[in-house]
Design an enzyme around this catalytic site. Structure first.
Site, PDB file in Angstrom:
ATOM      1  N   TYR A   1     106.277  69.935  74.045  1.00  0.00           N
ATOM      2  CA  TYR A   1     105.566  69.821  73.915  1.00  0.00           C
ATOM      3  C   TYR A   1     104.430  70.892  74.038  1.00  0.00           C
ATOM      4  CZ  TYR A   1     107.833  65.361  74.404  1.00  0.00           C
ATOM      5  OH  TYR A   1     109.011  64.327  74.431  1.00  0.00           O
TER       6      TYR A   1
ATOM      7  N   GLY B   1     105.479  53.286  81.463  1.00  0.00           N
ATOM      8  CA  GLY B   1     106.481  54.496  81.856  1.00  0.00           C
ATOM      9  C   GLY B   1     105.453  55.999  82.597  1.00  0.00           C
ATOM     10  N   ARG B   2     105.306  56.542  81.751  1.00  0.00           N
ATOM     11  CA  ARG B   2     104.650  57.006  82.463  1.00  0.00           C
ATOM     12  C   ARG B   2     103.500  57.126  83.345  1.00  0.00           C
ATOM     13  NH1 ARG B   2     103.577  62.304  78.895  1.00  0.00           N
ATOM     14  NH2 ARG B   2     104.254  61.057  77.707  1.00  0.00           N
TER      15      ARG B   2
ATOM     16  N   CYS C   1     118.654  81.541  79.141  1.00  0.00           N
ATOM     17  CA  CYS C   1     118.907  82.134  77.871  1.00  0.00           C
ATOM     18  C   CYS C   1     118.450  82.015  76.294  1.00  0.00           C
ATOM     19  CB  CYS C   1     119.938  82.511  77.595  1.00  0.00           C
ATOM     20  SG  CYS C   1     120.849  83.278  78.897  1.00  0.00           S
ATOM     21  N   GLU C   2     116.800  81.399  76.878  1.00  0.00           N
ATOM     22  CA  GLU C   2     115.501  81.501  75.255  1.00  0.00           C
ATOM     23  C   GLU C   2     114.194  82.323  75.742  1.00  0.00           C
ATOM     24  OE1 GLU C   2     115.784  78.787  72.759  1.00  0.00           O
ATOM     25  OE2 GLU C   2     118.457  77.518  73.312  1.00  0.00           O
TER      26      GLU C   2
ATOM     27  N   GLY D   1     102.612  53.776  77.253  1.00  0.00           N
ATOM     28  CA  GLY D   1     101.418  55.042  76.490  1.00  0.00           C
ATOM     29  C   GLY D   1      99.946  55.292  77.230  1.00  0.00           C
TER      30      GLY D   1
ATOM     31  N   TYR E   1     109.338  61.691  81.705  1.00  0.00           N
ATOM     32  CA  TYR E   1     110.100  62.459  80.919  1.00  0.00           C
ATOM     33  C   TYR E   1     110.627  64.055  81.602  1.00  0.00           C
ATOM     34  CZ  TYR E   1     108.222  58.538  78.110  1.00  0.00           C
ATOM     35  OH  TYR E   1     107.756  57.659  78.439  1.00  0.00           O
TER      36      TYR E   1
ATOM     37  N   ARG F   1     109.509  69.582  78.839  1.00  0.00           N
ATOM     38  CA  ARG F   1     107.900  69.073  78.462  1.00  0.00           C
ATOM     39  C   ARG F   1     107.870  70.702  78.052  1.00  0.00           C
ATOM     40  NH1 ARG F   1     104.550  66.357  80.628  1.00  0.00           N
ATOM     41  NH2 ARG F   1     104.214  64.923  78.809  1.00  0.00           N
TER      42      ARG F   1
ATOM     43  N   GLU G   1     104.638  48.003  78.704  1.00  0.00           N
ATOM     44  CA  GLU G   1     105.342  48.332  79.147  1.00  0.00           C
ATOM     45  C   GLU G   1     105.075  50.031  79.139  1.00  0.00           C
ATOM     46  OE1 GLU G   1     108.027  47.042  74.695  1.00  0.00           O
ATOM     47  OE2 GLU G   1     107.204  48.356  74.993  1.00  0.00           O
TER      48      GLU G   1
HETATM   49  C1  LIG Z   1     108.435  55.096  76.086  1.00  0.00           C
HETATM   50  C2  LIG Z   1     107.905  53.453  75.578  1.00  0.00           C
HETATM   51  C3  LIG Z   1     107.187  52.994  76.112  1.00  0.00           C
HETATM   52  C4  LIG Z   1     106.637  53.942  77.350  1.00  0.00           C
HETATM   53  O1  LIG Z   1     105.777  54.916  77.146  1.00  0.00           O
HETATM   54  P1  LIG Z   1     104.994  55.545  78.444  1.00  0.00           P
HETATM   55  O2  LIG Z   1     104.562  56.489  77.970  1.00  0.00           O
HETATM   56  O3  LIG Z   1     105.298  56.192  79.186  1.00  0.00           O
HETATM   57  O4  LIG Z   1     104.386  54.799  79.190  1.00  0.00           O
HETATM   58  C5  LIG Z   1     106.952  51.483  76.714  1.00  0.00           C
HETATM   59  N1  LIG Z   1     107.295  51.223  75.214  1.00  0.00           N
HETATM   60  C6  LIG Z   1     108.402  51.621  74.094  1.00  0.00           C
HETATM   61  C7  LIG Z   1     108.639  50.748  73.141  1.00  0.00           C
HETATM   62  C8  LIG Z   1     108.473  52.623  73.999  1.00  0.00           C
HETATM   63  O5  LIG Z   1     109.615  53.590  73.938  1.00  0.00           O
END
Ligand SMILES: *Cc1c(COP(=O)(O)O)cnc(C)c1O
Length: 429
Positions: free
Chosen positions: A316, A275-276, A355-356, A239, A384, A312, A273
Site C-alpha cells: 500500500y 480491527g485496526r 529477493c524483490e 475502518g 495487518y 504494508r 467492527e
Molecule cells: C476488515 C473489516 C473490518 C475491520 O476494518 P479495520 O480497518 O481493521 O477496522 C470490519 N468489517 C469488515 C466487514 C471488514 O472486512
C-alpha cells in the site's frame, strides 16, 4: 496512543525492555502490548456507550488466538470473514451470538459451519448468497438472522485496495437493490433479513464518510418502516484509524461524537467492527540490522525482516515509523513523524532480505546511524502485519510475543524449517 516508550534510551513495551525479548526469542518478532489493546477496546466501548453496541473485533486485522481470547474474555464479539476465522473465534472462546460473518464469497461448507455454530448475524453481500443460504438453512429446518451489506457509494478517501464502500467495488448491494431485497426477505421463513450492514473501507481518517453512509442507510430504513418492513439492527463496520504518526487520526471519541447523535434515538441494535483501531498501535515488529551498505546512489539498512513479515509498505505504500530500539539520549524520538528534526541523522532505505526490489520497510527515511546487530522497531504494526505474512523465499514466519505489565510470553513460536515443509510431506492423496 500506546505503551511503547523509550526510557533511558531503551524501548520498553509496558514494563519490559524489548531487547530482553529479542535476547530470548530472537528476531524478527511481533511484540504486542495487552494494555494498549484493551485500552483501545475500552475507549471504543466508552465512546459509543450510549448506543450499547456489540463490539465485534475484526479478526482479520490480527488473528492470534491469544489476542482473540483476551478480547473474548473481556466481552468482545467478533467479525469474521471466513470459516477459518470463525474457527479461530470459537476456539478463542467467543460467544457465537456475538459473531457476525461478512465476505462476498462464503462457501457452502463455511455457511454450514456458521449455521451450526449459531452465529449472531450473517452479513450478506449479494442476492445469490441470500438464496444459497436460504436453501441450506431450509434443508436443515432452521432459521437464521441476517443483515444485508449495503454499498452506500461513499468515498472513504483511502487506498484503492482498501476502499470498500464505492459502487465499483465488489462489496454489498446498492441502496435500490437493498430496498427490494429487504421487502422480499424480511419475513422469510429461513433467513430473517433484519439488519443493515456497512463497512466502507480502512483506514478512514475522517468522520464524514461514516455520517454520509449512515444517513443514506437510515433513510432506507425509515422508508422501509413506512412500508411495514422492520429493520432492527445496524452494523456500522470498522475502518477507524490507528495512529501511525503521520496523519492525525481521529480518536474513538471523535468518531463517536459524529456518529452517536445520528443513531441514539433510532431503535436499532448497533454493531461496530473495529480491527485496526484496536490492535494497530498495540504491536511493533522488532528486527535486527544485518548489514549496512552504501552505493553511489543510496545508503541501505538491511534488516532480518521484510515484506514477507510486514507487507504494508510494499503493498500500500504504507508509512510505519521505524526507530532503533536502543539509542543515545540525543536520538530519543519526540514523535513518530516522518521527519524528525535531530542533528546527525542519516537518510537511508530500510530494506529486507527478500529477493524483490519491492521489499522495503521505508525509503529515504532519516534515522540515527546504525550498525550490524542493532535492534530496530517498526511501530504500529499490530494490524495487518502478522496476518498478511508469508513464507516467501522459504522464510519461516516471525514469533509473536504478548506483554502484560512486567510479564511476557510467546503466543506464537517462531516457525522452523520443518514447518516450511510439513504440509508437503504429510500428503494424504
Ligand atoms: C476488515 C473489516 C473490518 C475491520 O476494518 P479495520 O480497518 O481493521 O477496522 C470490519 N468489517 C469488515 C466487514 C471488514 O472486512
Amino acid at each position: 496512543m500506546d505503551e511503547f516508550r523509550y526510557r533511558d534510551g531503551q524501548l520498553y513495551c509496558e514494563q519490559i525492555p524489548v531487547k530482553d525479548i529479542a535476547a530470548t526469542v530472537g528476531t524478527p518478532t511481533y511484540i504486542y502490548s495487552a494494555a494498549t489493546l484493551l485500552g483501545h477496546y475500552r475507549k471504543m466501548a466508552e465512546a459509543f456507550g450510549l448506543l450499547k453496541p456489540t463490539i465485534c473485533y475484526s479478526i482479520k486485522s490480527c488473528q492470534n488466538l491469544h489476542i482473540c481470547s483476551m478480547l473474548a474474555d473481556n466481552g468482545c464479539g467478533f467479525d469474521v470473514v471466513s470459516g477459518g476465522e470463525l474457527y479461530r473465534a470459537l476456539q478463542a472462546g467467543a460467544d457465537p451470538s456475538q459473531i457476525v460473518y461478512a465476505g462476498v464469497g462464503k462457501t457452502d461448507r463455511e455457511l454450514c459451519e456458521a449455521i451450526e455454530a449459531g452465529i449472531g448475524l450473517f452479513n450478506i453481500e449479494s442476492e445469490a448468497e441470500l438464496q444459497n443460504l436460504a436453501s441450506i438453512v431450509a434443508s436443515r429446518n432452521a432459521r437464521v438472522s441476517a443483515a444485508l451489506r449495503i454499498n452506500p457509494d461513499v468515498d472513504p478517501k483511502t487506498h484503492a485496495y482498501t476502499s470498500t464502500g464505492k459502487k465499483e467495488t465488489k462489496f454489498g448491494v446498492d441502496l435500490d437493490k437493498a430496498h427490494e431485497l429487504f421487502k422480499a426477505w424480511n419475513n422469510h421463513k429461513s433467513v430473517h433479513l433484519r439488519g443493515a450492514h456497512l463497512h466502507i473501507g480502512s483506514p478512514v481518517y475522517t468522520v464524514e464518510p461514516y455520517v454520509e453512509a449512515i444517513q443514506k442507510v437510515l433513510k432506507l430504513i425509515h422508508s422501509l418502516k413506512s412500508e411495514g418492513v422492520v429493520i432492527d439492527s445496524l452494523d456500522i463496520g470498522g475502518g477507524y484509524g490507528a495512529n501511525y504518526g503521520i496523519t492525525d487520526s481521529p480518536s474513538a471519541a471523535d468518531y463517536a461524537r459524529a456518529i452517536v447523535p445520528l443513531l441514539k434515538s433510532e431503535n436499532l441494535k448497533i454493531y461496530i467492527e473495529p480491527g485496526r483501531s484496536l490492535v494497530g498501535n498495540a504491536g511493533v515488529l522488532l528486527a535486527r540490522v544485518l548489514y549496512t551498505k552504501e552505493t553511489p546512489a543510496k545508503r541501505f539498512v538491511i534488516t532480518d525482516t521484510g515484506m514477507n513479515d510486514l507487507i504494508r509498505p510494499s503493498l500500500y505504500g504504507a508509512f510505519h515509523f521505524i526507530w532503533p530500539a536502543q539509542v543515545a539520549k540525543e536520538f530519543v524520538p519526540a514523535s513518530r513523524a516522518e521527519k524528525l528534526d535531530l542533528p546527525g541523522l542519516l537518510e537511508v532505505d530500510v530494506v529486507g532480505p527478500v529477493c524483490e526490489s519491492g521489499d522495503f520497510l521505508a525509503k529515504g527515511r532519516c534515522l540515527p546511524p546504525m550498525e550490524r546487530c542493532d535492534l530496530l522497531a517498526v511501530f504500529t504494526a499490530g494490524a495487518y502485519g502478522m496476518v498478511m505474512s508469508s513464507q516467501y523465499n522459504s522464510r519461516p514466519r516471525a514469533a509473536e510475543v504478548l506483554v502484560q505489565g512486567d510479564r511476557w510470553r510467546v503466543i506464537r513460536r517462531r516457525e522452523t524449517y520443518e514447518d516450511l515443509l510439513r504440509a508437503e510431506i504429510e500428503v494424504e492423496y
